[in-house]
Design a protein around this motif. Structure first.
Motif, mmCIF file in Angstrom:
data_model
loop_
_atom_site.group_PDB
_atom_site.id
_atom_site.type_symbol
_atom_site.label_atom_id
_atom_site.label_comp_id
_atom_site.label_asym_id
_atom_site.label_seq_id
_atom_site.Cartn_x
_atom_site.Cartn_y
_atom_site.Cartn_z
ATOM 1 N N ALA A 14 67.992 -98.378 -20.629
ATOM 2 C CA ALA A 14 67.109 -97.475 -19.888
ATOM 3 C C ALA A 14 67.454 -96.020 -20.180
ATOM 4 C CB ALA A 14 67.246 -97.753 -18.401
ATOM 5 N N ASP A 15 66.423 -95.185 -20.184
ATOM 6 C CA ASP A 15 66.640 -93.749 -20.290
ATOM 7 C C ASP A 15 67.275 -93.260 -18.993
ATOM 8 O OD1 ASP A 15 65.443 -93.692 -22.792
ATOM 9 O OD2 ASP A 15 63.451 -93.283 -21.956
ATOM 10 N N LYS A 16 68.043 -92.205 -19.104
ATOM 11 C CA LYS A 16 68.684 -91.633 -17.916
ATOM 12 C C LYS A 16 67.603 -91.065 -16.997
ATOM 13 C CE LYS A 16 72.510 -88.730 -16.553
ATOM 14 N NZ LYS A 16 73.654 -87.975 -17.035
ATOM 15 N N PRO A 17 67.592 -91.486 -15.717
ATOM 16 C CA PRO A 17 66.579 -90.983 -14.789
ATOM 17 C C PRO A 17 66.686 -89.470 -14.611
ATOM 18 C CG PRO A 17 67.666 -92.906 -13.886
ATOM 19 C CD PRO A 17 68.437 -92.500 -15.101
ATOM 20 N N GLU A 18 65.560 -88.822 -14.521
ATOM 21 C CA GLU A 18 65.520 -87.371 -14.349
ATOM 22 C C GLU A 18 66.141 -86.987 -13.005
ATOM 23 O OE1 GLU A 18 62.157 -83.920 -13.909
ATOM 24 O OE2 GLU A 18 61.717 -85.655 -15.172
ATOM 25 N N GLY A 19 67.048 -86.038 -13.035
ATOM 26 C CA GLY A 19 67.659 -85.524 -11.813
ATOM 27 C C GLY A 19 68.752 -86.369 -11.220
ATOM 28 N N VAL A 20 69.161 -87.440 -11.892
ATOM 29 C CA VAL A 20 70.167 -88.335 -11.314
ATOM 30 C C VAL A 20 71.510 -87.633 -11.104
ATOM 31 C CG1 VAL A 20 71.064 -89.326 -13.465
ATOM 32 C CG2 VAL A 20 71.049 -90.694 -11.376
ATOM 33 N N ASP A 21 71.790 -86.616 -11.897
ATOM 34 C CA ASP A 21 73.058 -85.897 -11.748
ATOM 35 C C ASP A 21 73.102 -85.050 -10.478
ATOM 36 O OD1 ASP A 21 74.130 -86.931 -14.090
ATOM 37 O OD2 ASP A 21 73.236 -85.352 -15.314
ATOM 38 N N HIS A 22 71.959 -84.839 -9.846
ATOM 39 C CA HIS A 22 71.889 -84.023 -8.642
ATOM 40 C C HIS A 22 71.613 -84.861 -7.398
ATOM 41 C CE1 HIS A 22 72.013 -80.621 -11.297
ATOM 42 N NE2 HIS A 22 70.970 -81.101 -11.955
ATOM 43 N N LYS A 23 71.682 -86.186 -7.529
ATOM 44 C CA LYS A 23 71.423 -87.088 -6.404
ATOM 45 C C LYS A 23 72.691 -87.837 -6.034
ATOM 46 C CE LYS A 23 66.573 -87.731 -7.408
ATOM 47 N NZ LYS A 23 65.485 -88.658 -7.591
#
Length: 97
Positions: A14-23
């Protein structure tokens, strides 16, 4: 693609989900389903482990599969047998912030 024992991991990355580093993820309970959820968030959701918080009410983690060592009997006591009842259902709630 990496090859494994024939499971979906050999075909899907899977591609890295957008914004996951800020959740952050807050998982209520520390049973098997909660721990598995944390693993999937790390592996598939590519969330860093320090952004995952597991909240447990009891002093002993593990949910229904916890265990305590009994020195007198030199064995473990595990209360997981109740999961075999016909009405058992598992619910997982994960909140991302």
């Amino acid at each position: 693609m990496h090859y494994s024992n024939g499971n979906y991991e050999a075909f899907v990355k899977a591609d890295k989900p957008e914004g996951v580093d800020h959740k952050s993820a807050y998982i209520v309970g520390s049973g098997l389903a909660a721990l598995a959820s944390a693993v999937f968030l790390i592996r598939d959701g590519q969330m860093k482990g320090d952004r995952i918080h597991i909240l447990e009410e009891l002093s002993l983690p593990g949910g229904s599969m916890d265990g305590i060592y009994n020195k007198e009997k030199e064995s473990y006591i595990i209360r997981g047998g109740r999961e075999m009842e016909p009405h058992f259902k598992e619910f997982i709630f994960i909140t991302l912030y």
